[in-house]
Design a protein around this motif. Structure first.
Motif, short mmCIF file in Angstrom:
data_model
loop_
_atom_site.label_atom_id
_atom_site.label_comp_id
_atom_site.label_asym_id
_atom_site.label_seq_id
_atom_site.Cartn_x
_atom_site.Cartn_y
_atom_site.Cartn_z
N LEU A 60 -21.71 -16.22 -23.02
CA LEU A 60 -22.80 -16.80 -23.80
C LEU A 60 -22.29 -17.94 -24.68
CD1 LEU A 60 -24.72 -13.58 -24.91
CD2 LEU A 60 -25.50 -15.28 -23.26
N GLU A 61 -21.13 -17.73 -25.27
CA GLU A 61 -20.54 -18.78 -26.12
C GLU A 61 -20.24 -20.02 -25.28
OE1 GLU A 61 -17.14 -19.05 -29.55
OE2 GLU A 61 -16.64 -17.99 -27.71
N TRP A 62 -19.74 -19.81 -24.06
CA TRP A 62 -19.47 -20.94 -23.18
C TRP A 62 -20.75 -21.70 -22.87
CZ3 TRP A 62 -21.05 -21.15 -17.85
CH2 TRP A 62 -20.62 -22.30 -17.18
N MET A 63 -21.83 -20.97 -22.63
CA MET A 63 -23.11 -21.61 -22.38
C MET A 63 -23.53 -22.47 -23.58
SD MET A 63 -24.86 -21.53 -19.63
CE MET A 63 -24.97 -20.81 -18.01
N CYS A 64 -23.25 -21.99 -24.78
CA CYS A 64 -23.58 -22.76 -25.97
C CYS A 64 -22.81 -24.08 -26.03
CB CYS A 64 -23.27 -21.95 -27.23
SG CYS A 64 -24.41 -20.60 -27.53
N ASN A 65 -21.65 -24.12 -25.38
CA ASN A 65 -20.84 -25.34 -25.38
C ASN A 65 -21.34 -26.37 -24.38
OD1 ASN A 65 -19.13 -24.23 -27.32
ND2 ASN A 65 -17.73 -23.40 -25.80
N ILE A 66 -21.87 -25.91 -23.23
CA ILE A 66 -22.26 -26.87 -22.19
C ILE A 66 -23.73 -27.26 -22.26
CG2 ILE A 66 -20.47 -25.93 -20.68
CD1 ILE A 66 -22.78 -24.86 -18.89
N LEU A 67 -24.59 -26.37 -22.74
CA LEU A 67 -26.02 -26.66 -22.71
C LEU A 67 -26.44 -27.86 -23.56
CD1 LEU A 67 -27.46 -23.02 -22.69
CD2 LEU A 67 -27.32 -24.62 -20.78
N PRO A 68 -25.86 -28.05 -24.76
CA PRO A 68 -26.25 -29.25 -25.52
C PRO A 68 -25.95 -30.54 -24.78
CG PRO A 68 -25.11 -27.67 -26.94
CD PRO A 68 -24.96 -27.18 -25.54
N LYS A 69 -24.91 -30.55 -23.95
CA LYS A 69 -24.55 -31.76 -23.20
C LYS A 69 -25.54 -32.02 -22.07
CE LYS A 69 -19.68 -30.87 -24.17
NZ LYS A 69 -18.37 -30.53 -23.59
N MET A 70 -26.35 -31.03 -21.74
CA MET A 70 -27.34 -31.18 -20.67
C MET A 70 -28.76 -31.15 -21.22
SD MET A 70 -25.62 -28.74 -17.76
CE MET A 70 -26.68 -29.47 -16.51
N GLU A 71 -28.87 -31.16 -22.55
CA GLU A 71 -30.17 -31.09 -23.22
C GLU A 71 -30.95 -29.84 -22.80
OE1 GLU A 71 -32.26 -34.74 -22.66
OE2 GLU A 71 -30.72 -35.97 -23.63
N LEU A 72 -30.22 -28.72 -22.70
CA LEU A 72 -30.84 -27.45 -22.31
C LEU A 72 -30.62 -26.37 -23.36
CD1 LEU A 72 -29.86 -27.25 -18.51
CD2 LEU A 72 -32.09 -27.83 -19.47
N MET A 73 -30.18 -26.75 -24.56
CA MET A 73 -29.90 -25.76 -25.59
C MET A 73 -31.16 -24.99 -25.99
SD MET A 73 -27.41 -24.42 -27.13
CE MET A 73 -26.97 -23.42 -28.56
N LYS A 74 -32.33 -25.61 -25.82
CA LYS A 74 -33.57 -24.92 -26.16
C LYS A 74 -33.74 -23.67 -25.30
CE LYS A 74 -38.54 -25.50 -26.81
NZ LYS A 74 -39.68 -26.44 -26.80
N ASP A 75 -33.31 -23.71 -24.05
CA ASP A 75 -33.40 -22.54 -23.18
C ASP A 75 -32.59 -21.38 -23.75
OD1 ASP A 75 -33.69 -25.08 -21.37
OD2 ASP A 75 -34.59 -23.45 -20.21
N PHE A 76 -31.40 -21.70 -24.27
CA PHE A 76 -30.57 -20.66 -24.86
C PHE A 76 -31.21 -20.10 -26.13
CE2 PHE A 76 -27.46 -19.02 -27.77
CZ PHE A 76 -26.66 -18.22 -26.97
#
Length: 431
Positions: free
Chosen positions: A255-271
């Motif tokens: 989950l922490e890894w997802m938090c690192n990559i999602l902002p770079k793909m503009e998908l942090m809202k999904d998390f």
């Protein structure tokens, strides 16, 4: 004794058959003489062919070189006497091949140049060597194509396919799992992060809908596994098992890894949306009596993950409806407020206890919460601030800044309201 009519093979340095001498001189003027044969030099090198065809060339040829490529010149001369199929097996290293290639290009020896290219194309390189190779072959034209094929950028489609495959492996959503351990999955996660580094192709890949769909699928899968693993804790008889904690930590780390990559793909809202929805259940399990005094490392890591969600919302990078924001903060604020002093006290009691909220984490969470609160409706701000002042632990997080701003805004709002009412009661009459 040689048989009659049999030609003696030419050897570099054989003075008895030599008809030309090559003199190598470096910048210090140190000469070294090589007894050579004009037939071999002219046949394999256009430089020597042109030079020796001049009637005034004489029986000696001087070549100036630096102290850095002196040995490469010597190796080049030796290579000229080797059969073509023996040259490939005579290179000592990538560095020597690059040096010999540069000499061969300068002295216009097509045969040895091709052998250098063939060798460099087939052997592994280090990063520093690759830069030197690019410099050496960049102006050679078609002959360098085999080497350049290894280092030229792949097209966007190929990059996208590799990225998708890496995400699927990193999130265990690629179907049947090959017989590799967690190390390869971690490696895949690291490479996905690296591929998301800023370059020309990154926006093209991350904006692709198929890529986003695969990432969202991976996120959903990780959340599902995390939920199942966390819920299963309440069914375990022994929660002190290190293996059990490692299993849970694995999913939290994902989950922490997802938090690192999602902002770079503009998908942090999904998390954040998923995390807000799950938070009540997560905190409920963490505060269960069975879990209350164990899994400290997991608890700290979950606070870190929550901090990333709070930052994303608090600083306006993720936009959620006010009710969702209020619920997210009201779920985690009391837990964080309780855990900070508890972890500190356990660290004081036991020097070997390492699960603490470090200063950087505390400051980032506190700053995010203050910003988070100030973006809420005034009444919700009042509820949270009142609860904070009535709590036993008011030192962390310190919400005094939010309280001061709230007080100022409240007075300003009242003043604006009074002024508005006065304007209604006493309308200005204009002629």
């Amino acid at each position: 004794m040689d048989k009659a009519g049999e030609t003696k093979p030419c050897k570099l340095g054989d003075r008895s058959t030599s008809d030309v001498t090559v003199c190598l001189k470096n910048c210090e003027g140190r000469p070294e003489y090589f007894y050579s044969h004009s037939s071999i030099l002219a046949n394999k090198s256009k430089f020597f062919a042109d030079l020796l065809s001049n009637p005034n060339s004489g029986a000696s040829v001087e070549i100036y070189c630096s102290e850095f490529n002196y040995d490469h010149h010597v190796s080049f001369l030796k290579f000229m006497y080797l059969p073509e199929d023996s040259v490939l097996n005579s290179f000592e290293s990538v560095k020597s091949a690059i040096g010999i290639l540069e000499v061969s290009v300068a002295l216009k020896c097509e045969e040895i140049t091709k052998s250098c290219i063939q060798y460099l194309e087939a052997v592994p390189w280090e990063d520093k060597e690759e830069e030197e190779i690019i410099k050496a072959v960049s102006k050679l034209g078609p002959v360098a194509v085999p080497v350049l094929a290894r280092i030229q950028p792949v097209d966007v489609s190929a990059t996208k396919n590799v990225f998708i495959a890496a995400v699927r492996y990193a999130t265990n959503t690629g179907g049947s799992c090959p017989p590799f351990g967690d190390e390869l999955k971690i490696s895949a996660q690291e490479q996905v992060e690296y591929m998301l580094g800023e370059d020309e192709e990154t926006p093209l890949v991350t904006a692709d809908e198929e890529v986003k769909s695969v990432v969202r699928m991976g996120l959903s899968h990780i959340f599902s596994l995390f939920q199942k693993q966390l819920s299963s804790l309440l069914l375990e008889s022994d929660l002190t098992s290190e293996a059990l904690e490692r299993n849970v930590m694995q999913y939290v780390s994902d989950l922490e890894w997802m938090c690192n990559i999602l902002p770079k793909m503009e998908l942090m809202k999904d998390f954040v949306s998923n995390w807000a929805e799950l938070s009540g259940n997560v905190v409920g399990i963490l505060e269960d009596k069975k879990v209350d005094s164990v899994l400290w490392g997991v608890k700290v890591k979950l606070i870190e993950v929550t901090g990333k969600a709070l930052e994303a919302v608090g600083y306006g990078n993720v936009i959620l409806p006010a009710p969702s924001r209020v619920q997210l903060l009201k779920t985690w604020l009391p837990y964080i407020r309780k855990m900070k002093p508890l972890l500190d006290s356990k660290g004081i009691e036991d020097a070997s206890f390492t699960h603490r909220m470090n200063e950087d984490l505390c400051q980032s969470i506190e700053g995010a919460i203050v910003s988070f609160i100030l973006a809420l409706p005034s009444n919700d701000q009042a509820d949270i601030l009142a609860d904070w002042m009535e709590a036993d632990q008011v030192r962390y997080p310190d919400l005094s800044e939010a309280f001061e701003v709230w007080c100022y805004r409240t007075k300003s709002a009242k003043r604006r309201l009074v002024e508005g009412l006065n304007r209604i009661d006493n309308p200005t009459v204009s002629l």
